[in-house]
Design an enzyme around this catalytic site. Structure first.
Site: not given
Length: 407
Positions: A96, A98, A313
């Site tokens: 992930d 972000d 992440d």
């Protein structure tokens, strides 16, 4: 009509027309699914399983969720509520990225810290509110083209590491725009599926460069010897060498923009030819330090590390039971589509244009307070206590972000 009811109705219209386009994840009968309802208390409805795509699509059309998730894990009994009863069979390797985790300069223009007591706003998090002296603040984040571009660049860096260092073909790398702030990478490889938490942490540490902080280096404890670095090398050796070489080639303005100190920039510009000669032949760290000085060298290496590491992440990657957003569904905080992409498609993908719901409709909304955003090639905002007629996509965005209400 209440705002949540209005948004839910628009989501319902979308799914009634487009749910047929949803593609089932591989081995969907072994996956757990979760759904966030349109309620103020957003408690996820999870531990659901479906035998077919038709069952899943019918549920989405009738339930009309704010957000849809499915497990990266495969289970023998995915519908069981207790994790031990599910009987874990393996999990995809998921990453992930972000833009919240990327320190982009644009954050200073569109992110704010709000005092919950007096409402005073700050562009940087203060230690104490000068008005009411509280020490607790609420962060309000926003998105823009620049921070989403940064998230894409980090995703491309990750793909490069997966291909070059782990030998994974781009054909086996599935990219998904999350519908909000970044991208998910899915690796559905049977070889990786059985990896436990420890193996996934090793991969996570490698990608984030954990342990490669130059300030912690001691000659006998280094995990990476700079004397062994080579611009044509593979792995961390080649990647760091190329990043440092790239720094030396940058113009002074770009060097300053990435955060290099003034004295470091000055030394790089003055000694550029000598530095390039040294780095293109044999990577002699001691000679490089003599040219720019130890402090400037450390500054350069720290910035090079930022250039080559990827701020994934790590919790997502190491979680073997993770629920992740389902492609082809909608994101409840933006109204944008969660878009599946190939690696080739990622290069030209523009989330604030390509992830919008195509709907020829204008919506009248009252906006309380919203910052500028560029959606569909047009700029909207800033707005403060204004009633406006907007095209469907930006109107839905402001509604989903909690910045507006329907009129």
């Amino acid at each position: 009509m209440e705002t949540l009811d209005f948004i839910r109705e628009k989501f319902r219209e979308y799914y009634l027309k487009n749910a047929i386009k949803i593609n089932a994840p591989s081995s969907m009968e072994k996956r757990e699914f979760g759904f966030v309802p349109f309620k103020k208390e957003k408690v996820m409805v999870r531990h659901r399983s479906f035998e077919s795509l038709g069952q899943l699509v019918n549920f989405i059309k009738s339930f009309v969720p704010s957000d849809v998730y499915y497990s990266s894990a495969y289970y023998k009994n995915p519908g069981e509520e207790k994790m031990v009863s599910k009987e874990w069979l393996g999990a995809d390797l998921v990453f992930d990225i972000d833009c919240d985790h990327i320190q982009t300069p644009c954050k200073k223009t569109h992110d704010t810290w709000i005092c919950p007591n007096c409402g005073k706003t700050f562009v940087e998090k203060p230690t104490q509110c000068p008005t009411c002296h509280t020490e607790k603040f609420e962060e309000e984040t926003w998105i823009c083209e620049k921070c989403l571009d940064a998230a894409k660049n980090e995703t491309l860096k990750l793909i490069s590491i997966l291909e070059e260092d782990f030998g994974i073909s781009s054909k086996n790398i599935n990219v998904v725009f999350s519908g909000h702030r970044g991208y998910h990478i899915h690796l559905e490889d049977e070889t990786l599926r059985s990896f436990g938490v420890d193996e996934r942490k090793e991969i996570s540490d490698y990608i984030t460069g954990l342990g490669l902080n130059i300030r912690t280096y001691q000659p006998k404890k280094r995990k990476l010897s700079f004397h062994e670095m080579d611009v044509s090398g593979v792995g961390w050796s080649g990647r760091m060498a190329r990043a440092l070489y790239g720094l030396i080639l940058k113009n002074p303005e770009d060097l300053a923009e990435i955060g290099l100190k003034k004295e470091t920039v000055k030394k790089i510009v003055e000694k550029r030819d000598k530095l390039m000669d040294l780095m293109s032949s044999s990577f002699d760290e001691e000679s490089l330090i003599k040219i720019v000085g130890k402090s400037a060298w450390i500054n350069m290496v720290e910035k090079a590390l930022q250039e080559v590491t990827v701020p994934i992440d790590t919790v997502v990657t190491t979680d073997i039971h993770r629920l992740i957003r389902m492609p082809d569904t909608l994101h409840g905080k933006t109204g944008f589509r969660v878009v599946p992409l190939t690696v080739d498609q990622l290069y030209d993908f523009k989330p604030l244009e390509d992830a919008l719901i195509a709907k020829d409709e204008t919506v009248k909304i009252k906006i309380k307070n919203a910052k500028t955003i560029r959606i569909g090639g047009e700029t909207y905002g800033p707005y403060v206590e204004e009633t406006v007629n907007l095209p469907f996509a930006p109107a839905l965005f402001f509604l989903c972000k909690g910045k507006a209400s329907p009129v």
